[in-house]
Design a protein around this motif. Structure first.
Motif, PDB file in Angstrom:
ATOM      1  N   PRO A 425       0.910  -1.187   0.030  1.00 32.21           N
ATOM      2  CA  PRO A 425      -0.068  -0.094   0.008  1.00 32.21           C
ATOM      3  C   PRO A 425       0.854   1.242  -0.009  1.00 32.21           C
ATOM      4  O   PRO A 425       1.853   1.165   0.984  1.00 32.21           O
ATOM      5  CB  PRO A 425      -0.976  -0.246   1.256  1.00 32.21           C
ATOM      6  N   ASP A 426       0.541   2.306  -0.951  1.00 35.95           N
ATOM      7  CA  ASP A 426       1.488   3.482  -0.732  1.00 35.95           C
ATOM      8  C   ASP A 426       0.537   4.730  -1.008  1.00 35.95           C
ATOM      9  O   ASP A 426       0.908   5.509  -1.578  1.00 35.95           O
ATOM     10  CB  ASP A 426       2.182   3.244  -2.377  1.00 35.95           C
ATOM     11  N   GLU A 427      -0.803   4.829  -0.278  1.00 34.93           N
ATOM     12  CA  GLU A 427      -1.483   5.716  -0.353  1.00 34.93           C
ATOM     13  C   GLU A 427      -0.683   6.722   0.424  1.00 34.93           C
ATOM     14  O   GLU A 427      -0.269   6.831   1.497  1.00 34.93           O
ATOM     15  CB  GLU A 427      -2.759   5.536   0.410  1.00 34.93           C
ATOM     16  N   ARG A 428      -0.543   8.013  -0.041  1.00 36.70           N
ATOM     17  CA  ARG A 428       0.352   9.121   0.434  1.00 36.70           C
ATOM     18  C   ARG A 428      -0.206   9.648   1.662  1.00 36.70           C
ATOM     19  O   ARG A 428       0.369   9.840   2.667  1.00 36.70           O
ATOM     20  CB  ARG A 428       0.194  10.393  -0.741  1.00 36.70           C
ATOM     21  N   SER A 429      -1.604   9.891   1.788  1.00 39.30           N
ATOM     22  CA  SER A 429      -1.812  10.449   3.054  1.00 39.30           C
ATOM     23  C   SER A 429      -1.730   9.414   4.461  1.00 39.30           C
ATOM     24  O   SER A 429      -1.525   9.935   5.481  1.00 39.30           O
ATOM     25  CB  SER A 429      -3.551  10.795   2.963  1.00 39.30           C
ATOM     26  N   GLY A 433       0.623  10.350   7.419  1.00 37.83           N
ATOM     27  CA  GLY A 433       0.372  10.230   8.756  1.00 37.83           C
ATOM     28  C   GLY A 433       1.230   9.038   9.564  1.00 37.83           C
ATOM     29  O   GLY A 433       1.471   9.549  10.630  1.00 37.83           O
ATOM     30  N   HIS A 434       1.571   8.040   9.069  1.00 36.74           N
ATOM     31  CA  HIS A 434       2.636   7.378   9.882  1.00 36.74           C
ATOM     32  C   HIS A 434       3.764   8.020   9.991  1.00 36.74           C
ATOM     33  O   HIS A 434       4.486   7.768  10.980  1.00 36.74           O
ATOM     34  CB  HIS A 434       2.752   5.833   9.092  1.00 36.74           C
ATOM     35  N   GLY A 435       4.191   8.794   9.135  1.00 43.02           N
ATOM     36  CA  GLY A 435       5.614   9.587   9.288  1.00 43.02           C
ATOM     37  C   GLY A 435       5.282  10.595  10.555  1.00 43.02           C
ATOM     38  O   GLY A 435       6.464  10.740  11.319  1.00 43.02           O
ATOM     39  N   ASP A 436       3.940  11.175  10.603  1.00 49.32           N
ATOM     40  CA  ASP A 436       3.888  12.041  11.764  1.00 49.32           C
ATOM     41  C   ASP A 436       3.985  11.311  13.036  1.00 49.32           C
ATOM     42  O   ASP A 436       4.445  11.900  13.928  1.00 49.32           O
ATOM     43  CB  ASP A 436       2.386  12.938  11.651  1.00 49.32           C
ATOM     44  N   GLN A 437       3.639  10.031  13.018  1.00 49.17           N
ATOM     45  CA  GLN A 437       3.638   9.358  14.268  1.00 49.17           C
ATOM     46  C   GLN A 437       4.937   8.976  14.517  1.00 49.17           C
ATOM     47  O   GLN A 437       5.250   9.170  15.959  1.00 49.17           O
ATOM     48  CB  GLN A 437       2.719   8.105  13.933  1.00 49.17           C
ATOM     49  N   VAL A 438       5.647   8.397  13.536  1.00 50.55           N
ATOM     50  CA  VAL A 438       7.046   8.269  13.839  1.00 50.55           C
ATOM     51  C   VAL A 438       7.813   9.426  14.516  1.00 50.55           C
ATOM     52  O   VAL A 438       8.567   9.423  15.482  1.00 50.55           O
ATOM     53  CB  VAL A 438       7.887   7.816  12.579  1.00 50.55           C
ATOM     54  N   MET A 523       8.338  14.274   3.193  1.00 50.09           N
ATOM     55  CA  MET A 523       7.480  14.634   4.310  1.00 50.09           C
ATOM     56  C   MET A 523       7.316  16.303   4.005  1.00 50.09           C
ATOM     57  O   MET A 523       6.226  16.774   4.571  1.00 50.09           O
ATOM     58  CB  MET A 523       7.840  14.616   5.647  1.00 50.09           C
ATOM     59  N   GLY A 524       7.924  16.770   3.128  1.00 54.33           N
ATOM     60  CA  GLY A 524       7.670  18.053   2.568  1.00 54.33           C
ATOM     61  C   GLY A 524       7.868  18.932   4.250  1.00 54.33           C
ATOM     62  O   GLY A 524       7.336  20.162   4.248  1.00 54.33           O
ATOM     63  N   LEU A 525       9.099  18.736   4.994  1.00 52.27           N
ATOM     64  CA  LEU A 525       9.213  19.515   6.037  1.00 52.27           C
ATOM     65  C   LEU A 525      10.666  19.930   6.081  1.00 52.27           C
ATOM     66  O   LEU A 525      11.200  20.230   7.182  1.00 52.27           O
ATOM     67  CB  LEU A 525       9.162  18.546   7.182  1.00 52.27           C
ATOM     68  N   GLY A 526      11.255  20.261   4.839  1.00 54.22           N
ATOM     69  CA  GLY A 526      12.640  20.992   4.941  1.00 54.22           C
ATOM     70  C   GLY A 526      13.662  20.121   4.754  1.00 54.22           C
ATOM     71  O   GLY A 526      14.874  20.629   4.555  1.00 54.22           O
ATOM     72  N   THR A 597      21.134  11.110   4.798  1.00 54.27           N
ATOM     73  CA  THR A 597      20.421  11.399   3.658  1.00 54.27           C
ATOM     74  C   THR A 597      18.961  11.566   3.350  1.00 54.27           C
ATOM     75  O   THR A 597      18.334  11.607   2.334  1.00 54.27           O
ATOM     76  CB  THR A 597      20.732  10.290   2.347  1.00 54.27           C
ATOM     77  N   ALA A 598      18.428  11.682   4.694  1.00 58.30           N
ATOM     78  CA  ALA A 598      16.794  11.655   4.726  1.00 58.30           C
ATOM     79  C   ALA A 598      16.021  10.681   4.178  1.00 58.30           C
ATOM     80  O   ALA A 598      15.002  10.923   3.750  1.00 58.30           O
ATOM     81  CB  ALA A 598      16.395  13.098   4.140  1.00 58.30           C
ATOM     82  N   ASN A 599      16.530   9.460   4.073  1.00 56.26           N
ATOM     83  CA  ASN A 599      15.933   8.422   3.616  1.00 56.26           C
ATOM     84  C   ASN A 599      15.202   7.376   4.605  1.00 56.26           C
ATOM     85  O   ASN A 599      14.175   6.633   4.128  1.00 56.26           O
ATOM     86  CB  ASN A 599      16.728   7.395   2.943  1.00 56.26           C
ATOM     87  N   HIS A 600      15.622   7.661   5.974  1.00 55.41           N
ATOM     88  CA  HIS A 600      14.697   6.815   6.882  1.00 55.41           C
ATOM     89  C   HIS A 600      14.991   7.671   8.302  1.00 55.41           C
ATOM     90  O   HIS A 600      16.022   8.696   8.489  1.00 55.41           O
ATOM     91  CB  HIS A 600      15.689   5.577   7.079  1.00 55.41           C
TER      92      HIS A 600
END
Length: 699
Positions: A425-429, A433-438, A523-526, A597-600
């Motif tokens: 699954p690759d739904e962006r939202s 959302g999981h990125g915000d949780q992490v 994530m679009g956070l800079g 490198t902002a990959n993980h």
């Protein structure tokens, strides 16, 4: 229980294939069947069958199969699909019955469900289902002739009818003649002539068109030079030959393949391996026929009944190779490299030529037919827990595995990994959302250092270049190099090390599927994507990068997981302290690179470490193998040297000079003695590693 599971699997696969066809839109399913019952098909055509290029059968097939297609016309899809399914089941039962004897009771029980499962999974049968073809019928007619109770008269009639449907199968009459069944061969020829004459009387114009204009395959179905045509004629056309030169070379190659293949078929028929002889003859027919479409290539799969190899560990190579070639597409078989593309695109033809002319199948009179050279094995490991290992019946080989089989399994395993990762699954939202949780959890734990560290890397040119190169290079290079070294130098350790790596990768796929996670760079956070460059977040596909892999498969990090596995193995097997230190530093440096490198995220690295730990834990639970086993097999170079020495009659002297702990005992005896020692399951004998290290240095 196991037999019931096999039959259940065969049934599920068959039902799934039928359902997959019936779920297709009407305009996409059974497309070739339209050449029979469509508006311009055999049932309704007023002119010639060959006015178009869709009908590829012989005039006889157009004549005798009309009743079958008329029944299918009443219920297109269901009747035809389940009728084809019934033919596949019958073919599987006949193949299981025709195995060369003596056959053990276990083999006879599992042969039928296994044969049906392999048939349903094969590309020829799947293609037959989807297109609505009738190519299973001539295969079934010929295979019926190898049953013990089939008389010579019946065999002749069956082969004659099959040849009338597919003319290249007249080669089976030649084999009958060469093995001394001349009456059956003559009857096959007479039956073929009668059927063809009957079609000529009923459809003279169509018969003239087919036998005079289309016998070379021109105008029948797809162009003869298309990849779908897996014959020598199609191969020569694809490489650019045409005209008299192509026809001359085709004639030479076809005669050579026919002579070699039919001689081999006669040999194995006289040896009592009638099913293998039929598979070889069918493979010859595919190669020399002007056109051999995918739905006609079932003969190649039947060649798995041949036994190849003196060692027990080699017996699976040929069957696995054939099953993979006849079940997977080109991208699954070989990497996407241009030089390998020609092999992948022509894999069915190459498999047919190998079965017909090259593969040294064992004779039933060979002493290795029933008793291959034994593989050294270890008894189930002892453990401090009574319920470990769970798989007590599994015997663990200690010898070096077959290289070809290992490479095939690694390639298919990596393709499956790439496919599952790409289809997770690759739904962006959801991923964001999981990125915000992490990020929230890392902030609570005070380990959210990604933005700070990424800014340092992006602003330091030499550090950015180094980390980008490291990220794109070491992920595959180090694990593959380590696996190769272990295979060559420490075969028992190779078997011990590859299992937790496979478990860890499977667990990672579960994580990708259940928890899609957007990496920091998306994530679009800079964050600065130093390795891939800026990504257009306004584009739902994020540019061309997503064509390579699923961009939301970040948790857990396999970069860290695989590097930690490498570090553990290197720390255990490396002979020098500095090498062990490098092994320990490798996963730490990888963690710094994936974060810089902002990959993980940092938690992705923790997840990668967790799945590797779980991989080693699963190996211990299932097999009882926690520690690295003592090496009983010599390195590959030493084994080759021993083989040369044996040829010179020097082995006894070499054994005395090396002073092995088992006085030159056979590997199997050494393995058993090592396992019977009280500490064999937990710790290698003292000095064992030192002896191996010194031996490695000498080599």
């Amino acid at each position: 229980m196991g037999l019931a599971a096999l039959w259940l699997l065969a049934g599920l696969l068959a039902v799934r294939q039928a359902a997959a066809v019936l779920r297709l839109p009407p305009e996409e399913r059974l497309t070739d069947l339209e050449t029979w019952i469509g508006e311009h098909g055999v049932l309704h055509v007023s002119g010639s069958l060959y006015d178009g290029d869709s009908f590829t059968g012989t005039p006889f097939s157009g004549l005798v199969l009309k009743p079958l297609t008329r029944a299918a016309e009443q219920n297109l899809g269901v009747a035809w699909t389940f009728g084809t399914l019934l033919l596949v089941v019958i073919l599987g039962l006949v193949v299981a019955r025709a195995l060369p004897g003596p056959v053990s009771r276990r083999t006879s029980l599992i042969a039928a469900p296994l044969a049906i499962s392999l048939l349903v999974l094969s590309l020829p049968v799947r293609n037959t289902f989807t297109l609505g073809q009738t190519s299973i019928i001539p295969v079934l007619l010929v295979v019926l002739t190898v049953l013990p109770r089939t008389s010579g008269r019946q065999a002749g009639v069956l082969i004659g009818v099959a040849a009338a449907l597919q003319p290249a199968l007249l080669l089976f009459a030649v084999v009958l003649w060469l093995i001394g069944r001349r009456r059956a061969a003559a009857l096959a020829g007479a039956t073929f002539a009668t059927c063809t004459a009957l079609a000529c009387a009923a459809m003279p114009h169509d018969s003239w068109t087919y036998w005079v204009h289309h016998i070379g395959g021109a105008g029948l179905g797809a162009p003869a030079d298309s990849l779908a045509n897996q014959s020598l004629h199609g191969l020569l056309l694809r490489i650019g030959l045409e005209g008299p030169m192509e026809l001359t070379l085709l004639a030479v190659l076809a005669v050579a393949v026919a002579v070699i293949g039919l001689r081999r078929a006669v040999h194995y028929a006289q040896d009592g391996q009638l099913l293998l002889a039929a598979a070889i003859t069918g493979s010859v027919a595919l190669a020399v026929s002007p056109t051999s479409w995918q739905h006609q290539q079932l003969w190649i799969l039947l060649a798995v009944v041949g036994r190849v190899g003196r060692r027990g560990s080699d017996r699976l190579v040929w069957p696995v190779l054939v099953v993979l070639a006849m079940s997977l597409n080109r991208t699954a078989l070989l990497p996407d490299i241009e030089i390998l593309g020609h092999i992948g695109y022509n894999a069915p033809l190459l498999a047919a030529l190998a079965a017909a002319c090259v593969v040294p199948f064992l004779s039933r009179t060979s002493p290795r037919w029933d008793e291959p050279e034994p593989t050294p094995i270890a008894e189930p490991a002892r453990s401090r827990f009574a319920w470990v290992p769970l798989l007590r019946l599994l015997k663990r080989p200690l010898s070096r595995p077959n290289l070809m089989l290992e490479l095939m399994l690694i390639r298919v395993g990596y393709f499956a990994y790439s496919w599952i990762r790409g289809h997770a699954p690759d739904e962006r939202s959801v991923a964001e959302g999981h990125g915000d949780q992490v990020l929230t959890l890392e902030g609570w734990l005070h380990i959210d250092i990604e933005h700070w560290f990424n800014a340092i890397v992006a602003d330091t040119e030499w550090l950015k270049l180094f980390m980008n190169w490291y990220y794109s290079t070491f992920h595959f290079l180090i694990p593959l190099s380590l696996l190769g070294w272990l295979y060559l130098r420490r075969p028992a350790t190779y078997r011990w090390a590859r299992t937790p790596l496979a478990f860890a990768t499977l667990l990672a796929l579960v994580g990708f599927w259940l928890y899609p996670l957007a990496p920091p760079r998306l994530m679009g956070l800079g964050y600065v994507d130093t390795a891939h460059g800026p990504q257009d977040l306004n584009n739902p596909d994020f540019g061309a990068l997503t064509k390579l892999s699923n961009q939301y498969a970040a948790m857990p990090s396999l970069h860290v997981g695989w590097s930690l596995w490498c570090g553990v193995v290197i720390a255990i097997v490396a002979p020098y302290v500095w090498a062990k230190v490098l092994g320990i530093l490798y996963p730490l440096l990888t963690t710094a690179v994936i974060v810089g490198t902002a990959n993980h995220y940092v938690l992705d690295a923790i997840g990668g470490a967790a799945i590797v730990s779980a991989g080693f834990g699963l190996q211990y639970l299932l097999l009882g193998v926690g520690r690295r086993p003592h090496e009983e097999a010599p390195p590959l170079s030493a084994a080759m040297g021993t083989a040369v020495a044996r040829a010179r009659g020097l082995v006894p002297g070499l054994v005395r000079q090396r002073g092995g702990g088992h006085d030159g005992a056979e590997p199997a005896e050494q393995a058993r003695s090592a396992e019977q020692a009280p500490s064999a399951a937990d710790e290698p004998p003292k000095g064992g590693d030192a002896r191996v290290e010194r031996h490695d240095q000498r080599v």
